[in-house]
Design an enzyme around this catalytic site. Structure first.
Site, PDB file in Angstrom:
ATOM      1  N   GLU A   1       6.953   1.841   6.722  1.00 37.67           N
ATOM      2  CA  GLU A   1       5.946   0.810   7.033  1.00 37.67           C
ATOM      3  C   GLU A   1       6.082  -0.388   5.773  1.00 37.67           C
ATOM      4  OE1 GLU A   1       1.865   3.596   6.648  1.00 37.67           O
ATOM      5  OE2 GLU A   1       1.154   2.311   5.779  1.00 37.67           O
TER       6      GLU A   1
ATOM      7  N   ARG B   1       0.206   2.077  13.098  1.00 39.68           N
ATOM      8  CA  ARG B   1       0.685   0.607  11.849  1.00 39.68           C
ATOM      9  C   ARG B   1       1.158  -0.425  12.390  1.00 39.68           C
ATOM     10  NH1 ARG B   1      -2.086   3.704   9.307  1.00 39.68           N
ATOM     11  NH2 ARG B   1      -3.863   3.404  11.125  1.00 39.68           N
TER      12      ARG B   1
ATOM     13  N   SER C   1       1.532   4.242   1.144  1.00 36.56           N
ATOM     14  CA  SER C   1       2.862   5.185   1.858  1.00 36.56           C
ATOM     15  C   SER C   1       3.727   3.708   2.038  1.00 36.56           C
ATOM     16  CB  SER C   1       1.855   5.466   3.315  1.00 36.56           C
ATOM     17  OG  SER C   1       1.236   6.232   2.862  1.00 36.56           O
TER      18      SER C   1
HETATM   19  C1  LIG Z   1      -2.499   1.601  -2.931  1.00 35.05           C
HETATM   20  C2  LIG Z   1      -2.335   1.015  -1.705  1.00 35.05           C
HETATM   21  C3  LIG Z   1      -2.987   1.793  -0.425  1.00 35.05           C
HETATM   22  C4  LIG Z   1      -3.026   1.375   0.291  1.00 35.05           C
HETATM   23  N1  LIG Z   1      -3.434   2.092   2.040  1.00 35.05           N
HETATM   24  C5  LIG Z   1      -3.735   1.915   3.622  1.00 35.05           C
HETATM   25  C6  LIG Z   1      -3.852   2.614   4.145  1.00 35.05           C
HETATM   26  O1  LIG Z   1      -4.984   3.380   3.886  1.00 35.05           O
HETATM   27  N2  LIG Z   1      -4.015   1.582   5.337  1.00 35.05           N
HETATM   28  C7  LIG Z   1      -3.289   1.157   5.789  1.00 35.05           C
HETATM   29  O2  LIG Z   1      -3.365   0.734   6.607  1.00 35.05           O
HETATM   30  N3  LIG Z   1      -2.683   0.775   4.519  1.00 35.05           N
HETATM   31  C8  LIG Z   1      -2.504   0.529   3.347  1.00 35.05           C
HETATM   32  N4  LIG Z   1      -1.789  -0.149   2.426  1.00 35.05           N
HETATM   33  C9  LIG Z   1      -1.339  -0.730   3.184  1.00 35.05           C
HETATM   34  C10 LIG Z   1      -1.642  -2.256   2.931  1.00 35.05           C
HETATM   35  O3  LIG Z   1      -2.722  -2.890   2.620  1.00 35.05           O
HETATM   36  C11 LIG Z   1      -2.256  -2.631   4.192  1.00 35.05           C
HETATM   37  O4  LIG Z   1      -0.784  -3.218   5.099  1.00 35.05           O
HETATM   38  C12 LIG Z   1      -2.508  -4.098   4.142  1.00 35.05           C
HETATM   39  O5  LIG Z   1      -3.259  -4.820   4.672  1.00 35.05           O
HETATM   40  C13 LIG Z   1      -1.572  -5.908   3.427  1.00 35.05           C
HETATM   41  O6  LIG Z   1      -2.170  -6.602   3.342  1.00 35.05           O
HETATM   42  P1  LIG Z   1      -1.663  -7.845   2.209  1.00 35.05           P
HETATM   43  O7  LIG Z   1      -2.833  -9.225   1.822  1.00 35.05           O
HETATM   44  O8  LIG Z   1      -1.139  -7.578   1.228  1.00 35.05           O
HETATM   45  O9  LIG Z   1      -0.113  -7.600   2.511  1.00 35.05           O
HETATM   46  P2  LIG Z   1       1.061  -8.592   2.506  1.00 35.05           P
HETATM   47  O10 LIG Z   1       1.639  -7.259   1.714  1.00 35.05           O
HETATM   48  O11 LIG Z   1       1.059 -10.172   1.847  1.00 35.05           O
HETATM   49  O12 LIG Z   1       2.137  -9.015   3.863  1.00 35.05           O
HETATM   50  C14 LIG Z   1       2.164  -7.813   4.387  1.00 35.05           C
HETATM   51  C15 LIG Z   1       3.392  -8.643   5.670  1.00 35.05           C
HETATM   52  O13 LIG Z   1       2.328  -9.937   6.372  1.00 35.05           O
HETATM   53  C16 LIG Z   1       2.541 -10.754   6.295  1.00 35.05           C
HETATM   54  N5  LIG Z   1       1.635 -10.952   6.804  1.00 35.05           N
HETATM   55  C17 LIG Z   1       0.686 -11.451   5.873  1.00 35.05           C
HETATM   56  N6  LIG Z   1      -0.149 -12.410   5.953  1.00 35.05           N
HETATM   57  C18 LIG Z   1      -0.320 -12.734   6.654  1.00 35.05           C
HETATM   58  C19 LIG Z   1      -1.076 -13.508   7.649  1.00 35.05           C
HETATM   59  N7  LIG Z   1      -1.912 -14.299   7.179  1.00 35.05           N
HETATM   60  N8  LIG Z   1      -0.858 -13.988   8.974  1.00 35.05           N
HETATM   61  C20 LIG Z   1       1.024 -13.507   9.166  1.00 35.05           C
HETATM   62  N9  LIG Z   1       1.647 -12.744   8.157  1.00 35.05           N
HETATM   63  C21 LIG Z   1       1.126 -12.516   7.020  1.00 35.05           C
HETATM   64  C22 LIG Z   1       3.598 -11.083   5.147  1.00 35.05           C
HETATM   65  O14 LIG Z   1       4.499 -12.302   5.205  1.00 35.05           O
HETATM   66  C23 LIG Z   1       4.073  -9.651   5.382  1.00 35.05           C
HETATM   67  O15 LIG Z   1       5.361  -9.654   6.146  1.00 35.05           O
HETATM   68  C24 LIG Z   1      -1.680   0.527   0.720  1.00 35.05           C
HETATM   69  C25 LIG Z   1      -1.323  -0.043   0.016  1.00 35.05           C
HETATM   70  C26 LIG Z   1      -1.898   0.129  -1.118  1.00 35.05           C
HETATM   71  C27 LIG Z   1      -0.778  -0.864  -2.283  1.00 35.05           C
END
Ligand SMILES: Cc1cc2nc3c(=O)[nH]c(=O)nc-3n(C[C@H](O)[C@H](O)[C@H](O)COP(=O)(O)OP(=O)(O)OC[C@H]3O[C@@H](n4cnc5c(N)ncnc54)[C@H](O)[C@@H]3O)c2cc1C
Length: 339
Positions: free
Chosen positions: A335, A165, A239
């Site tokens: 995380e 992670r 998580s």
């Molecule tokens: C119900 C649920 C289940 C989940 N299950 C998992 C799982 O099984 N495994 C797992 O690993 N994660 C899981 N996650 C966490 C999440 O889905 C992941 O971390 C996902 O990759 C986040 O994507 P996002 O676009 O929503 O990021 P955001 O929340 O929008 O951003 C997260 C971080 O990344 C940065 N960021 C976003 N996009 C970019 C970009 N293009 N360039 C640079 N920085 C950027 C943001 O500034 C922020 O700091 C889960 C979340 C939820 C709500």
């Protein structure tokens, strides 16, 4: 000129459903639009935040700068041989749309990562993982630009320093690099990955002799839907903490007191203990503090039961962290990105 909105509520843009304001907000759908945006003189001194699906973020305050919602789209096959394909995807594509695209074409490698919320561009940030697979397994390269000077760079797998992670974008380059495109190398003759016990059991229960990657993604979807709270029903970011990585001597110490301790071997020195187990053992599953707390079925998921502020959610997370520290002497690491 790109439309820059002022004092915009970020509630629809974060899966915790926290109400905070962004001083400025712009939605971009191409690298060109990003460049146009940052050339505007009044924006050059603003603090910037790249936002994907907002599914791994906790806003504890209004954001006093420019939020750039990344909607850069496009999925294409850029190299194809008998054995492999290299797929390029725009960073604003929803991760699950990319999984569906690949599974439908029988390109194997990301089917175990079905239904992870968020965008393609955020997937490398914490090296998303689930059900025995991680992004790093199929990663080819990524491209983007440094936020400070807009210099473009392509990162190889080694340069990304992927870990559990984690990656360089969550450590040394946190908030400094905008990922705009991701390339993955997928298998045209896929082998299914049943290394994760719950997934293997689920597939075996159905009695399929030769499961396909479509079967795998279907089973992962079913398991996830039965276990994880859907953010559209109850605010959460999955998580909240990483699983705890500890020295094996810690496991030897704890198992004397907790014979039912759950742990996995990482290497000869390191063991992983599920943080959900630790929180549950502290009696904190289903914790309720005001409108926040932990989920009734999954202690590792901190929830917004409606109307909680980011600060309140953060305080609950710190309460849980402190309790686990006092009971087990283990320091939980979030995380979720706290802003
Ligand atoms: C119900 C649920 C289940 C989940 N299950 C998992 C799982 O099984 N495994 C797992 O690993 N994660 C899981 N996650 C966490 C999440 O889905 C992941 O971390 C996902 O990759 C986040 O994507 P996002 O676009 O929503 O990021 P955001 O929340 O929008 O951003 C997260 C971080 O990344 C940065 N960021 C976003 N996009 C970019 C970009 N293009 N360039 C640079 N920085 C950027 C943001 O500034 C922020 O700091 C889960 C979340 C939820 C709500």
């Amino acid at each position: 000129m790109l439309n820059i909105l002022k004092n915009i509520s970020l509630k629809p843009y974060n899966t915790f459903g926290v109400e905070v304001l962004a001083k400025k907000f712009a939605d971009i759908s191409s690298v060109e639009q990003f460049k146009q945006l940052i050339r505007q003189a009044d924006l050059q001194t603003e603090e910037m935040l790249i936002l994907g699906g907002g599914s791994n973020i906790l806003f504890t305050n209004d954001f006093n700068g420019l939020v750039i919602k990344n909607s850069i789209g496009g999925i294409s096959i850029i190299v194809e041989t008998d054995a492999h394909v290299i797929i390029s995807a725009g960073a604003g594509v929803m991760w699950d749309d990319l999984v569906n695209f690949c599974v439908n074409k029988n390109f194997g490698g990301i089917e175990n990562l079905k239904l992870i919320p968020g965008t393609v561009g955020a997937a490398p940030i914490q090296n998303i993982g689930a059900y025995g697979a991680e992004l790093v397994d199929v990663f080819e390269s990524l491209t983007g630009m440094f936020i400070q000077n807009y210099e473009e760079k392509t990162f190889t797998k080694v340069e990304c320093k992927f870990g559990y992670r984690s990656s360089i974008f969550k450590t040394d380059l946190k908030g400094k690099f905008f990922i705009t495109e991701l390339k993955l190398k997928l298998n045209k003759k896929p082998k299914v990955n049943l290394s994760y016990k719950a997934l293997k059991d689920s597939v075996e229960e159905e009695g399929i002799a030769n499961p396909t990657i479509k079967d795998i993604s279907r089973h992962v979807k079913n398991i996830r839907e039965s276990k994880l709270p859907n953010p559209s029903d109850i605010g959460n970011a999955g998580s909240f903490f990483k699983n705890a990585e500890v020295h094996r001597s810690k496991v030897e110490e704890l198992i004397k007191v907790y014979p039912d301790l759950v742990f996995y071997k990482v290497d000869n020195e390191t063991m992983k203990i599920p943080s959900g187990w630790l929180i549950d053992k502290c009696g904190l599953k289903g914790l309720r503090k005001g409108n926040t707390g932990t989920h009734d079925k999954q202690a590792l998921v901190i929830v917004n039961r409606g109307g909680a502020t980011g600060k309140e959610i953060f305080e609950v997370a710190m309460f849980v962290k402190e309790k686990v520290k006092n009971v087990f002497g283990i320091e939980l690491i979030p995380e979720v990105n706290i802003i």
